[in-house]
Scaffold this motif. Structure first.
Motif, PDB file in Angstrom:
ATOM      1  N   ALA A 184       0.918  -1.128  -0.324  1.00 53.42           N
ATOM      2  CA  ALA A 184      -0.063   0.003  -0.035  1.00 53.42           C
ATOM      3  C   ALA A 184       0.872   1.244   0.249  1.00 53.42           C
ATOM      4  CB  ALA A 184      -1.088   0.202   1.232  1.00 53.42           C
ATOM      5  N   LEU A 185       0.476   2.244  -0.631  1.00 54.86           N
ATOM      6  CA  LEU A 185       1.087   3.591  -0.814  1.00 54.86           C
ATOM      7  C   LEU A 185       0.149   4.643  -0.536  1.00 54.86           C
ATOM      8  CD1 LEU A 185       3.458   5.443  -1.747  1.00 54.86           C
ATOM      9  CD2 LEU A 185       2.605   5.196  -3.847  1.00 54.86           C
ATOM     10  N   VAL A 186       0.459   5.445   0.332  1.00 57.71           N
ATOM     11  CA  VAL A 186      -0.390   6.699   0.740  1.00 57.71           C
ATOM     12  C   VAL A 186       0.547   7.906   0.485  1.00 57.71           C
ATOM     13  CG1 VAL A 186      -1.732   7.964   2.339  1.00 57.71           C
ATOM     14  CG2 VAL A 186      -1.572   5.402   2.457  1.00 57.71           C
ATOM     15  N   GLU A 187       0.455   8.921  -0.313  1.00 56.90           N
ATOM     16  CA  GLU A 187       1.330   9.742  -0.749  1.00 56.90           C
ATOM     17  C   GLU A 187       0.655  11.036  -1.357  1.00 56.90           C
ATOM     18  OE1 GLU A 187       5.176   9.971  -3.980  1.00 56.90           O
ATOM     19  OE2 GLU A 187       3.517   8.827  -4.603  1.00 56.90           O
ATOM     20  N   GLY A 188       1.099  12.138  -0.527  1.00 56.62           N
ATOM     21  CA  GLY A 188       0.391  13.650  -1.084  1.00 56.62           C
ATOM     22  C   GLY A 188      -0.697  13.701  -0.485  1.00 56.62           C
ATOM     23  N   VAL A 189      -1.067  13.094   0.688  1.00 51.80           N
ATOM     24  CA  VAL A 189      -2.515  13.378   1.153  1.00 51.80           C
ATOM     25  C   VAL A 189      -2.132  14.283   2.435  1.00 51.80           C
ATOM     26  CG1 VAL A 189      -4.186  12.100   2.551  1.00 51.80           C
ATOM     27  CG2 VAL A 189      -3.090  10.843   0.516  1.00 51.80           C
ATOM     28  N   THR A 190      -3.334  15.342   2.440  1.00 46.37           N
ATOM     29  CA  THR A 190      -3.363  16.122   3.420  1.00 46.37           C
ATOM     30  C   THR A 190      -4.681  15.694   4.218  1.00 46.37           C
ATOM     31  OG1 THR A 190      -2.488  17.927   1.994  1.00 46.37           O
ATOM     32  CG2 THR A 190      -3.890  18.667   3.890  1.00 46.37           C
ATOM     33  N   THR A 191      -4.566  15.605   5.601  1.00 44.52           N
ATOM     34  CA  THR A 191      -5.607  15.351   6.580  1.00 44.52           C
ATOM     35  C   THR A 191      -5.974  16.493   7.383  1.00 44.52           C
ATOM     36  OG1 THR A 191      -3.998  14.478   8.161  1.00 44.52           O
ATOM     37  CG2 THR A 191      -4.521  13.105   6.511  1.00 44.52           C
ATOM     38  N   ARG A 192      -7.138  16.729   7.640  1.00 45.05           N
ATOM     39  CA  ARG A 192      -7.685  17.844   8.302  1.00 45.05           C
ATOM     40  C   ARG A 192      -8.788  17.328   9.352  1.00 45.05           C
ATOM     41  NH1 ARG A 192      -3.430  19.356   6.908  1.00 45.05           N
ATOM     42  NH2 ARG A 192      -2.935  21.382   5.732  1.00 45.05           N
ATOM     43  N   ASN A 193      -8.973  18.151  10.322  1.00 43.69           N
ATOM     44  CA  ASN A 193      -9.936  18.151  11.386  1.00 43.69           C
ATOM     45  C   ASN A 193     -10.260  16.570  11.603  1.00 43.69           C
ATOM     46  OD1 ASN A 193     -10.615  20.744  11.135  1.00 43.69           O
ATOM     47  ND2 ASN A 193     -11.524  20.227   9.229  1.00 43.69           N
ATOM     48  N   PHE A 207       4.455  -1.470   2.925  1.00 38.20           N
ATOM     49  CA  PHE A 207       3.843  -0.119   2.751  1.00 38.20           C
ATOM     50  C   PHE A 207       4.810   0.968   2.795  1.00 38.20           C
ATOM     51  CE2 PHE A 207       4.317  -1.058   7.392  1.00 38.20           C
ATOM     52  CZ  PHE A 207       4.965   0.330   7.941  1.00 38.20           C
ATOM     53  N   CYS A 208       4.141   2.275   2.226  1.00 32.00           N
ATOM     54  CA  CYS A 208       4.932   3.373   2.168  1.00 32.00           C
ATOM     55  C   CYS A 208       3.884   4.555   2.364  1.00 32.00           C
ATOM     56  CB  CYS A 208       5.601   3.665   0.668  1.00 32.00           C
ATOM     57  SG  CYS A 208       6.523   5.194   0.718  1.00 32.00           S
ATOM     58  N   ILE A 209       4.442   5.311   3.521  1.00 34.02           N
ATOM     59  CA  ILE A 209       3.678   6.552   3.860  1.00 34.02           C
ATOM     60  C   ILE A 209       4.350   7.584   3.353  1.00 34.02           C
ATOM     61  CG2 ILE A 209       2.157   7.796   5.574  1.00 34.02           C
ATOM     62  CD1 ILE A 209       1.385   4.765   4.972  1.00 34.02           C
ATOM     63  N   ARG A 210       4.276   8.403   2.129  1.00 36.69           N
ATOM     64  CA  ARG A 210       5.260   9.336   1.869  1.00 36.69           C
ATOM     65  C   ARG A 210       4.675  10.710   1.597  1.00 36.69           C
ATOM     66  NH1 ARG A 210       8.705   7.760  -3.496  1.00 36.69           N
ATOM     67  NH2 ARG A 210       6.622   7.564  -4.486  1.00 36.69           N
ATOM     68  N   ASN A 211       5.162  11.731   1.888  1.00 34.69           N
ATOM     69  CA  ASN A 211       5.121  13.045   1.474  1.00 34.69           C
ATOM     70  C   ASN A 211       3.611  13.543   1.898  1.00 34.69           C
ATOM     71  OD1 ASN A 211       7.505  13.223   0.412  1.00 34.69           O
ATOM     72  ND2 ASN A 211       7.013  13.177  -1.387  1.00 34.69           N
ATOM     73  N   ASP A 232       1.113  -3.163  14.621  1.00 33.46           N
ATOM     74  CA  ASP A 232       1.280  -4.535  14.127  1.00 33.46           C
ATOM     75  C   ASP A 232       1.651  -4.884  12.862  1.00 33.46           C
ATOM     76  OD1 ASP A 232       0.431  -4.655  16.795  1.00 33.46           O
ATOM     77  OD2 ASP A 232      -1.553  -5.194  16.216  1.00 33.46           O
ATOM     78  N   SER A 233       2.635  -3.978  12.151  1.00 32.37           N
ATOM     79  CA  SER A 233       2.872  -4.069  10.721  1.00 32.37           C
ATOM     80  C   SER A 233       4.355  -4.019  10.552  1.00 32.37           C
ATOM     81  CB  SER A 233       2.278  -2.710  10.218  1.00 32.37           C
ATOM     82  OG  SER A 233       1.039  -2.768  10.329  1.00 32.37           O
ATOM     83  N   ASN A 234       4.694  -4.450   9.166  1.00 30.76           N
ATOM     84  CA  ASN A 234       6.249  -4.381   8.904  1.00 30.76           C
ATOM     85  C   ASN A 234       6.632  -4.338   7.667  1.00 30.76           C
ATOM     86  OD1 ASN A 234       6.366  -7.237   7.412  1.00 30.76           O
ATOM     87  ND2 ASN A 234       4.847  -7.779   9.045  1.00 30.76           N
ATOM     88  N   ASN A 235       7.961  -3.996   7.339  1.00 33.78           N
ATOM     89  CA  ASN A 235       8.402  -3.786   6.003  1.00 33.78           C
ATOM     90  C   ASN A 235       7.873  -2.645   5.386  1.00 33.78           C
ATOM     91  OD1 ASN A 235      10.277  -6.257   5.067  1.00 33.78           O
ATOM     92  ND2 ASN A 235       8.535  -7.235   6.149  1.00 33.78           N
ATOM     93  N   GLY A 236       8.059  -1.389   5.959  1.00 34.64           N
ATOM     94  CA  GLY A 236       7.577   0.012   5.396  1.00 34.64           C
ATOM     95  C   GLY A 236       8.516   0.978   5.619  1.00 34.64           C
ATOM     96  N   LEU A 237       7.967   1.988   4.751  1.00 36.61           N
ATOM     97  CA  LEU A 237       8.752   3.230   4.834  1.00 36.61           C
ATOM     98  C   LEU A 237       7.896   4.483   5.075  1.00 36.61           C
ATOM     99  CD1 LEU A 237      11.580   4.892   4.213  1.00 36.61           C
ATOM    100  CD2 LEU A 237      10.878   4.945   1.783  1.00 36.61           C
ATOM    101  N   VAL A 238       8.438   5.417   6.234  1.00 35.07           N
ATOM    102  CA  VAL A 238       7.564   6.607   6.448  1.00 35.07           C
ATOM    103  C   VAL A 238       8.448   7.834   6.191  1.00 35.07           C
ATOM    104  CG1 VAL A 238       6.294   7.708   8.272  1.00 35.07           C
ATOM    105  CG2 VAL A 238       6.199   5.185   8.060  1.00 35.07           C
ATOM    106  N   GLU A 239       8.192   8.452   5.166  1.00 35.32           N
ATOM    107  CA  GLU A 239       9.359   9.277   4.473  1.00 35.32           C
ATOM    108  C   GLU A 239       8.817  10.725   4.051  1.00 35.32           C
ATOM    109  OE1 GLU A 239      13.068   8.691   1.881  1.00 35.32           O
ATOM    110  OE2 GLU A 239      11.177   8.214   0.998  1.00 35.32           O
ATOM    111  N   GLY A 240       9.354  11.481   4.353  1.00 31.65           N
ATOM    112  CA  GLY A 240       9.031  13.098   4.194  1.00 31.65           C
ATOM    113  C   GLY A 240       7.836  13.672   4.410  1.00 31.65           C
ATOM    114  N   ASN A 241       7.271  13.050   5.421  1.00 31.80           N
ATOM    115  CA  ASN A 241       5.839  13.654   5.903  1.00 31.80           C
ATOM    116  C   ASN A 241       6.071  14.885   6.763  1.00 31.80           C
ATOM    117  OD1 ASN A 241       4.041  11.408   4.861  1.00 31.80           O
ATOM    118  ND2 ASN A 241       5.830  10.386   5.964  1.00 31.80           N
ATOM    119  N   THR A 242       4.969  15.838   6.388  1.00 29.08           N
ATOM    120  CA  THR A 242       4.875  16.883   7.688  1.00 29.08           C
ATOM    121  C   THR A 242       3.817  16.612   8.587  1.00 29.08           C
ATOM    122  OG1 THR A 242       5.932  18.354   5.804  1.00 29.08           O
ATOM    123  CG2 THR A 242       4.607  19.283   7.627  1.00 29.08           C
TER     124      THR A 242
END
Length: 378
Positions: A184-193, A207-211, A232-242
């Motif tokens: 799974a890839l989550v990229e360029g997502v802005t979360t609010r409220n 998984f990758c959670i990026r930018n 409870d997860s493995n093998n992932g990258l959390v990168e470049g997030n604000t």
């Protein structure tokens, strides 16, 4: 952060009078290979997340004209996602605009949900809390059980300023909820409220959670509002997030690795800009009955939180934290220690970090620990 489960949900109240075109790009999806398991203090680290998610190869268009109420919006987008998956995989391409939803979107295998950037807004509407996700919470978007999925280039607004998200099951599912998924890839997502964790990965691998960009602005309405939470997860990258959990008073940890039902391992936190909330830390390694191991924390900027990087123990857990590398990070304007590790530790390497007005380092003695070349520079 909490230790029970996830949480948000969608609603409606939206009129759209201009034509909408949603393009489905049929895909052939590549599955990312698992990140290789390292030695005790070494790891083969991916340079990017380009292998994650799904890749489009052909185009199919789906158009809806005229008036859409929120119920139609939820159903139409879900039908597009379902159709894309049944056809073998596709990108569901959303235009600019506010899309008010009254129920969670469930991303299916081999599907990419992609907006045009932050101006593509998926927003929970006034009836959203009447509908639950697969686990009794209220996720705006969930990947439950899917493989080879992407969520990218959009704003996910849980509408917690207008809705009262303090319902039973609030923390059973999360705003953007990657769950029981592979690749799974989550990229360029802005979360609010938010009224739960902003982006969560639960019982998933590769998984990758990026930018992405998370933000908490509420005060006195909610608690346990973590930014990016890996459980409870493995093998992932959390990168470049604000990650900013502290524009309001309700924010908790910026980043979390949580091992309650299974170990968390082979995860990299790299080049993130993190301000934890007033109730949390920059990064917490939250241990229960399962280990957290082979974690890299590198090149991040931790600031403005009560603490920097820390261990925490929950539900009576005493499992080990081992093979953790904290290196080349900057820590500044912290109220407490910039690093605070205690418990069953082994091979904790803390080196080449820069601190300023960031308290002390607290690291219990343990086999293989290394502390070197950390400097204070203001």
């Amino acid at each position: 952060m909490t230790w029970n489960g996830p949480g948000p949900r969608l609603g409606h109240s939206f009129l759209l009078t201009v034509s909408m075109v949603v393009t489905l790009l049929l895909t052939g999806c590549s599955s990312a290979s698992a990140l290789s398991r390292p030695d005790a203090l070494q790891r083969v680290e991916p340079d990017s997340c380009d292998a994650y998610g799904s890749n489009a190869t052909s185009v199919k268009e789906w158009a809806v004209d005229g008036y859409l109420d929120p119920e139609d919006t939820s159903k139409s987008l879900q039908q597009a996602i379902d159709s894309a998956s049944k056809s073998g995989g596709a990108i569901v391409q959303l235009p600019e605009g506010v899309f008010t939803l009254e129920r969670p979107l469930v991303i299916k295998s081999n599907v990419s949900l992609r907006g045009a950037g932050p101006t593509t807004v998926l927003k929970a509407g006034p009836e959203f809390l009447e509908f639950e996700g697969p686990f009794g919470g209220h996720p705006l978007i969930t990947t439950n059980g899917a493989r080879n999925v992407t969520i990218s280039q959009l704003t996910a607004d849980q509408n917690g300023e207008e809705l009262d998200g303090n319902l039973p099951g609030r923390l059973n599912e999360y705003l953007v909820d990657v769950r029981h998924s592979v690749n799974a890839l989550v990229e360029g997502v802005t979360t609010r409220n938010p009224y739960t964790y902003s982006i969560a990965v639960v019982a998933s691998s590769n998984f990758c959670i990026r930018n992405n960009n998370t933000l908490v602005t509420s005060s006195g309405r909610y608690d346990q509002l973590d930014g990016i939470h890996i459980t409870d997860s493995n093998n992932g990258l959390v990168e470049g997030n604000t990650i900013d959990q502290r524009q309001g008073d309700d924010g908790d940890d910026g980043l979390v690795a949580q091992a309650l039902g299974a170990s968390v391992y082979d995860v990299i936190y790299r080049n993130n800009d993190v301000r934890g909330g007033s109730h949390g830390s920059g990064l917490q390694l939250a241990v229960g009955d399962h280990e957290i191991y082979n974690i890299t924390v590198e090149g991040n900027r931790f600031w403005g939180s009560p603490d920097g990087v820390k261990t925490g123990y929950y539900d009576g857990g005493t499992a080990a934290v081992r093979e953790v590398r904290v290196r080349n990070n900057s820590f500044f304007n912290l109220q407490g220690p910039w690093l605070n590790f205690h418990g069953d530790l082994e091979n904790i390497v803390v080196k080449d970090n820069v601190t300023c007005q960031a308290g002390t380092i607290m690291l219990e003695d343990a086999p293989g620990n290394i502390v070197a070349n950390n400097v204070t520079s203001c």
